[in-house]
Scaffold this motif. Structure first.
Motif, PDB file in Angstrom:
ATOM      1  N   UNK A  28       0.792  -1.244   0.000  1.00 30.86           N
ATOM      2  CA  UNK A  28       0.000   0.000   0.000  1.00 30.86           C
ATOM      3  C   UNK A  28       0.816   1.282   0.000  1.00 30.86           C
ATOM      4  N   UNK A  29       2.024   1.236   0.564  1.00 29.48           N
ATOM      5  CA  UNK A  29       2.788   2.478   0.720  1.00 29.48           C
ATOM      6  C   UNK A  29       3.866   2.675  -0.345  1.00 29.48           C
ATOM      7  N   UNK A  30       3.930   1.798  -1.328  1.00 26.36           N
ATOM      8  CA  UNK A  30       4.946   1.950  -2.352  1.00 26.36           C
ATOM      9  C   UNK A  30       4.633   3.172  -3.225  1.00 26.36           C
ATOM     10  N   UNK A  31       5.687   3.814  -3.734  1.00 26.24           N
ATOM     11  CA  UNK A  31       5.510   4.987  -4.590  1.00 26.24           C
ATOM     12  C   UNK A  31       5.357   4.518  -6.035  1.00 26.24           C
ATOM     13  N   UNK A  32       4.313   5.032  -6.712  1.00 24.62           N
ATOM     14  CA  UNK A  32       4.056   4.652  -8.103  1.00 24.62           C
ATOM     15  C   UNK A  32       4.253   5.848  -9.017  1.00 24.62           C
ATOM     16  N   UNK A  33       5.005   5.621 -10.067  1.00 20.93           N
ATOM     17  CA  UNK A  33       5.313   6.668 -11.035  1.00 20.93           C
ATOM     18  C   UNK A  33       4.853   6.237 -12.420  1.00 20.93           C
ATOM     19  N   UNK A  34       4.275   7.159 -13.160  1.00 15.08           N
ATOM     20  CA  UNK A  34       3.896   6.902 -14.547  1.00 15.08           C
ATOM     21  C   UNK A  34       4.802   7.711 -15.459  1.00 15.08           C
ATOM     22  N   UNK A  35       5.181   7.116 -16.580  1.00 13.08           N
ATOM     23  CA  UNK A  35       6.067   7.816 -17.507  1.00 13.08           C
ATOM     24  C   UNK A  35       5.883   7.251 -18.908  1.00 13.08           C
ATOM     25  N   UNK A  36       6.355   8.014 -19.886  1.00  9.65           N
ATOM     26  CA  UNK A  36       6.344   7.531 -21.252  1.00  9.65           C
ATOM     27  C   UNK A  36       5.327   8.200 -22.135  1.00  9.65           C
ATOM     28  N   UNK A  37       5.746   9.253 -22.839  1.00  9.45           N
ATOM     29  CA  UNK A  37       4.900   9.890 -23.830  1.00  9.45           C
ATOM     30  C   UNK A  37       3.625  10.498 -23.297  1.00  9.45           C
ATOM     31  N   UNK A  38       3.655  10.998 -22.083  1.00 11.74           N
ATOM     32  CA  UNK A  38       2.447  11.574 -21.495  1.00 11.74           C
ATOM     33  C   UNK A  38       2.325  13.040 -21.895  1.00 11.74           C
ATOM     34  N   UNK A  39       1.242  13.364 -22.557  1.00  9.53           N
ATOM     35  CA  UNK A  39       0.976  14.721 -23.031  1.00  9.53           C
ATOM     36  C   UNK A  39       0.093  15.459 -22.034  1.00  9.53           C
ATOM     37  N   UNK A  40       0.013  16.800 -22.145  1.00 10.77           N
ATOM     38  CA  UNK A  40      -0.893  17.535 -21.252  1.00 10.77           C
ATOM     39  C   UNK A  40      -2.339  17.044 -21.361  1.00 10.77           C
ATOM     40  N   UNK A  41      -2.738  16.605 -22.550  1.00 10.19           N
ATOM     41  CA  UNK A  41      -4.096  16.137 -22.757  1.00 10.19           C
ATOM     42  C   UNK A  41      -4.388  14.836 -22.001  1.00 10.19           C
ATOM     43  N   UNK A  42      -3.335  14.090 -21.661  1.00  8.54           N
ATOM     44  CA  UNK A  42      -3.522  12.795 -20.992  1.00  8.54           C
ATOM     45  C   UNK A  42      -3.206  12.836 -19.503  1.00  8.54           C
ATOM     46  N   UNK A  43      -2.699  13.953 -19.021  1.00 11.19           N
ATOM     47  CA  UNK A  43      -2.253  14.027 -17.633  1.00 11.19           C
ATOM     48  C   UNK A  43      -3.367  13.704 -16.641  1.00 11.19           C
ATOM     49  N   UNK A  44      -4.516  14.315 -16.800  1.00  9.10           N
ATOM     50  CA  UNK A  44      -5.611  14.103 -15.850  1.00  9.10           C
ATOM     51  C   UNK A  44      -6.047  12.641 -15.825  1.00  9.10           C
ATOM     52  N   UNK A  45      -6.090  12.027 -16.998  1.00 10.80           N
ATOM     53  CA  UNK A  45      -6.472  10.618 -17.110  1.00 10.80           C
ATOM     54  C   UNK A  45      -5.482   9.717 -16.384  1.00 10.80           C
ATOM     55  N   UNK A  46      -4.180   9.988 -16.575  1.00 10.31           N
ATOM     56  CA  UNK A  46      -3.139   9.196 -15.918  1.00 10.31           C
ATOM     57  C   UNK A  46      -3.170   9.426 -14.408  1.00 10.31           C
ATOM     58  N   UNK A  47      -3.318  10.680 -13.996  1.00 13.18           N
ATOM     59  CA  UNK A  47      -3.395  10.979 -12.560  1.00 13.18           C
ATOM     60  C   UNK A  47      -4.573  10.251 -11.921  1.00 13.18           C
ATOM     61  N   UNK A  48      -5.662  10.109 -12.665  1.00 15.47           N
ATOM     62  CA  UNK A  48      -6.849   9.429 -12.148  1.00 15.47           C
ATOM     63  C   UNK A  48      -6.633   7.949 -11.901  1.00 15.47           C
ATOM     64  N   UNK A  49      -5.548   7.393 -12.437  1.00 16.45           N
ATOM     65  CA  UNK A  49      -5.249   5.978 -12.190  1.00 16.45           C
ATOM     66  C   UNK A  49      -4.753   5.746 -10.766  1.00 16.45           C
ATOM     67  N   UNK A  50      -4.330   6.835 -10.081  1.00 12.87           N
ATOM     68  CA  UNK A  50      -3.878   6.702  -8.702  1.00 12.87           C
ATOM     69  C   UNK A  50      -2.379   6.686  -8.503  1.00 12.87           C
ATOM     70  N   UNK A  51      -1.621   7.104  -9.539  1.00 15.04           N
ATOM     71  CA  UNK A  51      -0.165   7.165  -9.374  1.00 15.04           C
ATOM     72  C   UNK A  51       0.212   8.383  -8.541  1.00 15.04           C
ATOM     73  N   UNK A  52       1.415   8.359  -7.984  1.00 13.45           N
ATOM     74  CA  UNK A  52       1.890   9.461  -7.142  1.00 13.45           C
ATOM     75  C   UNK A  52       2.656  10.505  -7.945  1.00 13.45           C
ATOM     76  N   UNK A  53       3.351  10.065  -8.998  1.00 16.42           N
ATOM     77  CA  UNK A  53       4.242  10.928  -9.774  1.00 16.42           C
ATOM     78  C   UNK A  53       4.030  10.655 -11.255  1.00 16.42           C
ATOM     79  N   UNK A  54       4.047  11.710 -12.037  1.00 16.06           N
ATOM     80  CA  UNK A  54       4.080  11.588 -13.493  1.00 16.06           C
ATOM     81  C   UNK A  54       5.355  12.273 -13.956  1.00 16.06           C
ATOM     82  N   UNK A  55       6.281  11.504 -14.530  1.00 12.99           N
ATOM     83  CA  UNK A  55       7.541  12.095 -14.987  1.00 12.99           C
ATOM     84  C   UNK A  55       7.473  12.339 -16.496  1.00 12.99           C
ATOM     85  N   UNK A  56       7.987  13.508 -16.896  1.00 17.51           N
ATOM     86  CA  UNK A  56       7.846  13.970 -18.275  1.00 17.51           C
ATOM     87  C   UNK A  56       9.199  14.482 -18.777  1.00 17.51           C
TER      88      UNK A  56
END
Length: 299
Positions: A246-274
């Motif tokens: 439960x306490x692990x940090x989750x990061x999303x990365x890879x070709x994430x555009x401003x148009x997709x940021x909200x959708x990716x954030x909604x998945x429950x990740x902690x960090x989006x690296x760009x």
């Protein structure tokens, strides 16, 4: 590293390092002398230079601009009328520089180059932060920076409301696909890292599939990067990992555009690296005009 604009005034080692770099950059540009200015402008000529924004954006690098002119000529008077982090509109006056025309023109290009590039990074970062729509996710940079400018570019990311990922190869373990191949798998790579690094250092693993993400968690990774996953796969991975750790940090990365940021954030990740925050930004259009008043100029 610089955390806020006021740090530039402290005069510590980091600022002195920047001053040394600025002297080197000026030497690269000036060479044996500014032949155009020396040939066309009378010695002793005095001017007022108005630095203004030609497009809207978030400012970063004004302290650098001041340092450039100070290094060129400490007698130049620099009246800064904005601050790093300000959102400015087209036509806004950012600073007024008064003194030797020769020295204003000699420092102009370097001062503007730094201000334009850092403001471009801050503006792009802020676009991503705003696109997240207030969700509890951090927008982070990567190591995809301009060689020699990493400290400054990562400063601009923070000014834009973003966060910094690892600063270099030395401050965190980040196990990517090539490390996994060379080490013989995710588990082998994580166990090898744990046996060789201080207990205070974090281990991040890049996972391209749900199976890799699960293996990284079970091997003892502290952070799992969900790399180039579509939204459905990412949501499944987040659910599985949160159940396992439960306490692990989750990061999303890879070709994430401003148009997709909200959708990716909604998945429950902690960090989006760009990576594009620092490798594909557009410099903010900023100009210096001699003896011309612009909107907002103080008399």
């Amino acid at each position: 590293m610089f955390e806020r604009e006021s740090d530039w005034a402290i005069g510590g080692p980091a600022v002195e390092t920047v001053k040394t770099q600025i002297r080197e950059w000026l030497a690269e540009d000036i060479g044996s002398g500014d032949v155009t200015t020396m040939a066309t402008v009378p010695f002793g000529h005095i001017s007022k230079g108005i630095i203004h924004a030609k497009q809207a954006g978030i400012l970063a690098g004004l302290p650098l601009m001041r340092i450039v002119f100070d290094v060129v000529d400490p007698e130049l008077k620099v009246n800064v009328q904005a601050a790093d982090g300000d959102r400015v509109e087209q036509g806004a006056v950012l600073a007024v520089v008064e003194g030797s025309t020769h020295n204003i023109l000699t420092g102009e290009r370097l001062a503007l180059n730094l201000l334009q590039r850092l403001s471009g990074i801050a503006t792009k970062t802020n676009e991503y932060v705003e696109a997240a729509g207030g969700q509890s996710v951090r927008i982070a940079d990567t190591r995809k920076t301009t060689p020699g400018h990493r400290t400054l570019e990562k400063y601009a990311v923070r000014i834009g409301g973003g966060a910094n990922h690892r600063f270099g190869l030395y401050d965190a373990v980040m196990i990517k696909d090539n490390h996994i191949k060379a080490a013989g798998g995710i588990t082998a790579a994580v166990h090898a890292a744990k046996s060789r690094i201080p207990h205070t250092m974090m281990i991040e693993v890049e996972a391209e599939t749900l199976a890799q993400a699960e293996e990284a968690v079970q091997a003892g990774a502290h952070i799992v990067m969900l790399d180039n996953m579509n939204t459905n796969t990412m949501m499944d991975a987040v659910k599985v990992i949160r159940r396992l750790a439960p306490h692990i940090v989750l990061e999303a990365s890879g070709g994430i555009t401003p148009q997709r940021v909200a959708e990716v954030a909604g998945c429950g990740v902690d960090i989006i690296s760009v990576g594009s925050l620092t490798h594909s930004f557009q410099a903010l259009d900023i100009s210096l005009d001699l003896n011309a008043k612009k909107k907002g100029e103080l008399s």
